[in-house]
Motif scaffolding. Structure first.
Motif, PDB file in Angstrom:
ATOM      1  N   GLU A  83      59.990  72.519  76.379  1.00  0.00           N
ATOM      2  CA  GLU A  83      59.681  70.967  76.699  1.00  0.00           C
ATOM      3  C   GLU A  83      58.356  70.542  76.962  1.00  0.00           C
ATOM      4  OE1 GLU A  83      62.039  69.095  79.847  1.00  0.00           O
ATOM      5  OE2 GLU A  83      63.643  70.259  79.256  1.00  0.00           O
ATOM      6  N   THR A  84      57.798  71.235  77.559  1.00  0.00           N
ATOM      7  CA  THR A  84      56.256  71.121  77.675  1.00  0.00           C
ATOM      8  C   THR A  84      55.334  70.732  76.433  1.00  0.00           C
ATOM      9  OG1 THR A  84      56.091  72.374  79.717  1.00  0.00           O
ATOM     10  CG2 THR A  84      53.942  71.728  78.711  1.00  0.00           C
ATOM     11  N   SER A  85      55.504  71.771  75.407  1.00  0.00           N
ATOM     12  CA  SER A  85      55.034  71.691  74.099  1.00  0.00           C
ATOM     13  C   SER A  85      55.544  70.576  73.388  1.00  0.00           C
ATOM     14  CB  SER A  85      55.154  73.096  73.409  1.00  0.00           C
ATOM     15  OG  SER A  85      54.831  74.266  73.908  1.00  0.00           O
ATOM     16  N   ALA A  86      56.834  70.349  73.374  1.00  0.00           N
ATOM     17  CA  ALA A  86      57.497  69.382  72.892  1.00  0.00           C
ATOM     18  C   ALA A  86      56.861  68.047  73.164  1.00  0.00           C
ATOM     19  CB  ALA A  86      58.997  69.415  72.870  1.00  0.00           C
ATOM     20  N   GLY A  87      57.010  67.672  74.277  1.00  0.00           N
ATOM     21  CA  GLY A  87      56.100  66.377  74.961  1.00  0.00           C
ATOM     22  C   GLY A  87      54.743  66.188  74.458  1.00  0.00           C
ATOM     23  N   GLY A  88      53.988  67.036  74.506  1.00  0.00           N
ATOM     24  CA  GLY A  88      52.495  67.230  74.193  1.00  0.00           C
ATOM     25  C   GLY A  88      52.580  66.734  72.741  1.00  0.00           C
ATOM     26  N   LEU A  89      53.134  67.499  71.771  1.00  0.00           N
ATOM     27  CA  LEU A  89      53.241  67.220  70.458  1.00  0.00           C
ATOM     28  C   LEU A  89      53.763  65.910  69.977  1.00  0.00           C
ATOM     29  CD1 LEU A  89      52.410  68.471  67.631  1.00  0.00           C
ATOM     30  CD2 LEU A  89      54.688  69.658  67.724  1.00  0.00           C
ATOM     31  N   ALA A  90      54.881  65.336  70.730  1.00  0.00           N
ATOM     32  CA  ALA A  90      55.263  64.220  70.559  1.00  0.00           C
ATOM     33  C   ALA A  90      54.576  63.075  70.894  1.00  0.00           C
ATOM     34  CB  ALA A  90      56.930  64.082  71.133  1.00  0.00           C
ATOM     35  N   SER A  91      53.800  63.169  71.982  1.00  0.00           N
ATOM     36  CA  SER A  91      52.867  62.192  72.414  1.00  0.00           C
ATOM     37  C   SER A  91      51.666  62.035  71.098  1.00  0.00           C
ATOM     38  CB  SER A  91      52.150  62.491  73.682  1.00  0.00           C
ATOM     39  OG  SER A  91      53.048  62.679  74.507  1.00  0.00           O
ATOM     40  N   LEU A  92      51.265  63.214  70.567  1.00  0.00           N
ATOM     41  CA  LEU A  92      50.247  63.256  69.790  1.00  0.00           C
ATOM     42  C   LEU A  92      50.589  62.597  68.379  1.00  0.00           C
ATOM     43  CD1 LEU A  92      47.341  64.168  68.751  1.00  0.00           C
ATOM     44  CD2 LEU A  92      48.530  66.310  67.765  1.00  0.00           C
ATOM     45  N   ILE A  93      51.883  62.846  68.253  1.00  0.00           N
ATOM     46  CA  ILE A  93      52.578  62.141  66.968  1.00  0.00           C
ATOM     47  C   ILE A  93      52.567  60.585  67.059  1.00  0.00           C
ATOM     48  CG2 ILE A  93      54.533  62.076  65.359  1.00  0.00           C
ATOM     49  CD1 ILE A  93      55.022  65.191  65.848  1.00  0.00           C
ATOM     50  N   VAL A  94      53.103  60.498  67.906  1.00  0.00           N
ATOM     51  CA  VAL A  94      53.412  58.839  68.246  1.00  0.00           C
ATOM     52  C   VAL A  94      52.133  58.149  68.462  1.00  0.00           C
ATOM     53  CG1 VAL A  94      54.333  57.299  69.863  1.00  0.00           C
ATOM     54  CG2 VAL A  94      55.727  59.236  69.314  1.00  0.00           C
ATOM     55  N   GLY A  95      51.034  58.674  69.217  1.00  0.00           N
ATOM     56  CA  GLY A  95      49.784  58.131  69.345  1.00  0.00           C
ATOM     57  C   GLY A  95      49.098  57.964  67.845  1.00  0.00           C
ATOM     58  N   VAL A  96      49.304  58.788  67.000  1.00  0.00           N
ATOM     59  CA  VAL A  96      48.442  58.798  65.638  1.00  0.00           C
ATOM     60  C   VAL A  96      49.210  57.682  64.997  1.00  0.00           C
ATOM     61  CG1 VAL A  96      48.078  60.052  63.532  1.00  0.00           C
ATOM     62  CG2 VAL A  96      47.835  61.289  65.540  1.00  0.00           C
ATOM     63  N   VAL A  97      50.560  57.559  64.902  1.00  0.00           N
ATOM     64  CA  VAL A  97      51.203  56.448  64.300  1.00  0.00           C
ATOM     65  C   VAL A  97      50.707  55.054  64.756  1.00  0.00           C
ATOM     66  CG1 VAL A  97      53.530  55.425  63.775  1.00  0.00           C
ATOM     67  CG2 VAL A  97      53.135  58.141  63.313  1.00  0.00           C
TER      68      VAL A  97
END
Length: 138
Positions: A83-97
């Motif tokens: 969950e921690t890794s998924a939350g961080g990676l999801a934030s990065l993906i959405v932020g870039v978009v």
């Protein structure tokens, strides 16, 4: 009876020329003011697009980060991430978009600003014509 140019005193000719040039300069200044006002209005249209893009970027960050980060994080968890890794990676993906969308809007507004040519074409043409007339009279 009208005076012929040969009988008009030099002081009157110079006085008339000074009055003509003064009036001409006043008219040119008025034309320049009008043209600058028009160009400023055109530039404001580009600024409005940039501002609209920035407002959308801020709004998108607020809404999409909360909804998309949760959705992408849930998907990444189903793919085996913690969950921690998924939350961080999801934030990065959405932020870039969101950053790419904001960049596109700001770029579009800046292009509109560049298109609004800030040259005072009519004033420059009119001044050139006036200089030619004054040269001709002298």
């Amino acid at each position: 009876m009208a005076k012929s140019p040969e009988t008009v005193p030099l002081s009157e000719l110079i006085g008339g020329l000074v009055a003509d040039v003064t009036g001409l300069l006043r008219k040119e200044i008025d034309l320049a003011k009008t043209e600058v006002s028009e160009k400023f209005s055109q530039a404001l249209n580009g600024v409005e697009v940039v501002m609209f893009g920035l407002v959308l970027a801020v709004g998108a960050v607020g809404v999409l980060l909360s909804a998309l980060v949760a959705g992408v994080a849930a998907f990444l968890v189903t793919q085996g991430l913690t969950e921690t890794s998924a939350g961080g990676l999801a934030s990065l993906i959405v932020g870039v978009v969101i950053a790419l969308i904001a960049w596109a809007m700001v770029s579009r507004g800046l292009t509109a600003l560049r298109r609004s040519n800030m040259k005072l074409d009519r004033t420059a043409t009119s001044l050139r014509r006036d200089v030619d007339v004054v040269k001709e009279k002298i």
